[in-house]
Design a protein around this motif. Structure first.
Motif, PDB file in Angstrom:
ATOM      1  N   ILE A  17       0.923  -1.144  -0.167  1.00 59.72           N
ATOM      2  CA  ILE A  17       0.080   0.002  -0.028  1.00 59.72           C
ATOM      3  C   ILE A  17       0.807   1.172  -0.015  1.00 59.72           C
ATOM      4  CG2 ILE A  17      -1.871   1.168   1.163  1.00 59.72           C
ATOM      5  CD1 ILE A  17      -2.681  -1.721   2.431  1.00 59.72           C
ATOM      6  N   LYS A  25      -2.548   6.041   4.108  1.00 56.05           N
ATOM      7  CA  LYS A  25      -1.910   4.632   4.036  1.00 56.05           C
ATOM      8  C   LYS A  25      -1.774   3.777   5.283  1.00 56.05           C
ATOM      9  CE  LYS A  25       2.436   6.627   3.173  1.00 56.05           C
ATOM     10  NZ  LYS A  25       1.935   7.911   3.773  1.00 56.05           N
ATOM     11  N   THR A  28      -4.965   2.841   7.184  1.00 53.68           N
ATOM     12  CA  THR A  28      -5.587   1.771   6.261  1.00 53.68           C
ATOM     13  C   THR A  28      -5.070   0.288   6.361  1.00 53.68           C
ATOM     14  OG1 THR A  28      -6.242   3.349   4.569  1.00 53.68           O
ATOM     15  CG2 THR A  28      -6.020   1.214   3.741  1.00 53.68           C
ATOM     16  N   ALA A  29      -3.592   0.377   6.148  1.00 58.77           N
ATOM     17  CA  ALA A  29      -2.724  -0.664   6.511  1.00 58.77           C
ATOM     18  C   ALA A  29      -3.135  -1.423   7.780  1.00 58.77           C
ATOM     19  CB  ALA A  29      -1.373  -0.528   6.181  1.00 58.77           C
ATOM     20  N   GLU A  86       3.495  -0.970   3.939  1.00 60.86           N
ATOM     21  CA  GLU A  86       2.686   0.428   3.497  1.00 60.86           C
ATOM     22  C   GLU A  86       3.844   1.249   3.687  1.00 60.86           C
ATOM     23  OE1 GLU A  86       2.265   3.256   5.443  1.00 60.86           O
ATOM     24  OE2 GLU A  86       3.020   2.764   7.240  1.00 60.86           O
ATOM     25  N   PHE A 112      -1.440  -1.623  -4.317  1.00 68.07           N
ATOM     26  CA  PHE A 112      -2.416  -0.273  -4.078  1.00 68.07           C
ATOM     27  C   PHE A 112      -1.652   0.924  -4.074  1.00 68.07           C
ATOM     28  CE2 PHE A 112      -4.283  -4.134  -2.483  1.00 68.07           C
ATOM     29  CZ  PHE A 112      -5.434  -4.402  -3.327  1.00 68.07           C
ATOM     30  N   TYR A 113      -2.106   2.035  -4.731  1.00 67.57           N
ATOM     31  CA  TYR A 113      -1.609   3.290  -4.460  1.00 67.57           C
ATOM     32  C   TYR A 113      -3.124   4.334  -3.968  1.00 67.57           C
ATOM     33  CZ  TYR A 113       0.602   7.753  -5.565  1.00 67.57           C
ATOM     34  OH  TYR A 113       1.073   9.063  -5.450  1.00 67.57           O
ATOM     35  N   THR A 166     -12.193   1.945   1.294  1.00 67.19           N
ATOM     36  CA  THR A 166     -10.925   1.704   0.887  1.00 67.19           C
ATOM     37  C   THR A 166     -10.171   0.244   1.368  1.00 67.19           C
ATOM     38  OG1 THR A 166     -10.150   3.871   0.579  1.00 67.19           O
ATOM     39  CG2 THR A 166      -8.298   2.546   0.740  1.00 67.19           C
ATOM     40  N   ILE A 170      -9.147  -3.114  -0.351  1.00 68.05           N
ATOM     41  CA  ILE A 170      -7.900  -3.907  -0.429  1.00 68.05           C
ATOM     42  C   ILE A 170      -8.125  -5.238  -0.154  1.00 68.05           C
ATOM     43  CG2 ILE A 170      -5.734  -4.020   1.060  1.00 68.05           C
ATOM     44  CD1 ILE A 170      -5.873  -0.787   0.869  1.00 68.05           C
ATOM     45  N   SER A 174      -7.230  -8.087  -2.673  1.00 72.18           N
ATOM     46  CA  SER A 174      -5.822  -8.811  -2.406  1.00 72.18           C
ATOM     47  C   SER A 174      -5.987 -10.401  -2.236  1.00 72.18           C
ATOM     48  CB  SER A 174      -5.226  -8.251  -1.145  1.00 72.18           C
ATOM     49  OG  SER A 174      -5.990  -8.503  -0.153  1.00 72.18           O
TER      50      SER A 174
END
Length: 206
Positions: A17, A25, A28-29, A86, A112-113, A166, A170, A174
């Motif tokens: 990520i 990020k 999120t991670a 990340e 992911f970006y 988001t 992911i 994934s």
């Protein structure tokens, strides 16, 4: 006489990520790993570079961090951990080692970006519970527009995607929603087994 099960477990999943500072990020991670549970390693670029190595993120010093980070990822994968990596991971310094990491991994890979505008990264940064003490001008010097790895299947997630959307994207893209843990904890951990039994007891109808 029954034959032992010699089926090898499938290779673990690598999730990367990336995004600019303030893109969300890290949060999120952490949520992706939390939802998966034990058996997934969370590797944060800032922690490995700043805290472990205490190294500046500069191309002018021939940094150690890119090799150190990808070697750490490989070790975790080799030990059976799914890995969520990340960080900003600028292509200027990380593209070569990340491409090599991806090419060498025999299991599933999802990249992911988080494509977030500069103004939005500043807004998100300032809304953190504990903002890092940097100014918008300093953040602008780090900001790189759409710094993609340009690999097949790279998923770009725009700033209109909510945090929940988001994380869900992911997890599903994934394959982590269907991936099973491969590490001793929780597969062979008595503590985890007890927790699972307690969960079953609680959720079973009376």
């Amino acid at each position: 006489m029954s034959m032992p099960n010699l089926t090898k477990p499938s290779p673990p999943t690598l999730v990367i990520i990336r995004g600019n500072s303030g893109s969300g990020k890290t949060t999120t991670a952490r949520e992706v790993r939390r939802r998966f549970g034990r058996g997934a390693a969370l590797l944060e670029q800032d922690y490995l570079r700043r805290t472990v190595l205490r190294e500046h993120d500069s191309a002018h010093i021939d940094p150690v961090a890119p090799t150190f980070i990808t070697t750490t990822v490989r070790t975790a994968l080799d030990l059976g951990y799914h890995v969520v990596l990340e960080g900003i991971l600028h292509t200027e310094r990380y593209a070569v080692v990340l491409h090599q990491l991806i090419d060498d991994h025999h299991g599933p890979v999802a990249v992911f970006y988080l494509d977030v505008s500069f103004d939005e990264t500043v807004r998100r940064h300032l809304s953190r519970d504990e903002p890092i003490p940097v100014t918008p001008d300093e953040m602008r010097t780090w900001y790189t527009h759409r710094d993609l790895l340009d690999i097949p299947g790279e998923t770009v997630i725009g700033e209109t995607s909510t945090f929940g959307q988001t994380v869900t994207t992911i997890l599903h893209a994934s394959g982590l929603t269907t991936a099973v843990p491969q590490t001793p904890c929780p597969r062979r951990c008595p503590h985890c087994a007890r927790k699972a039994d307690q969960t079953i007891t609680v959720t079973e109808p009376s």
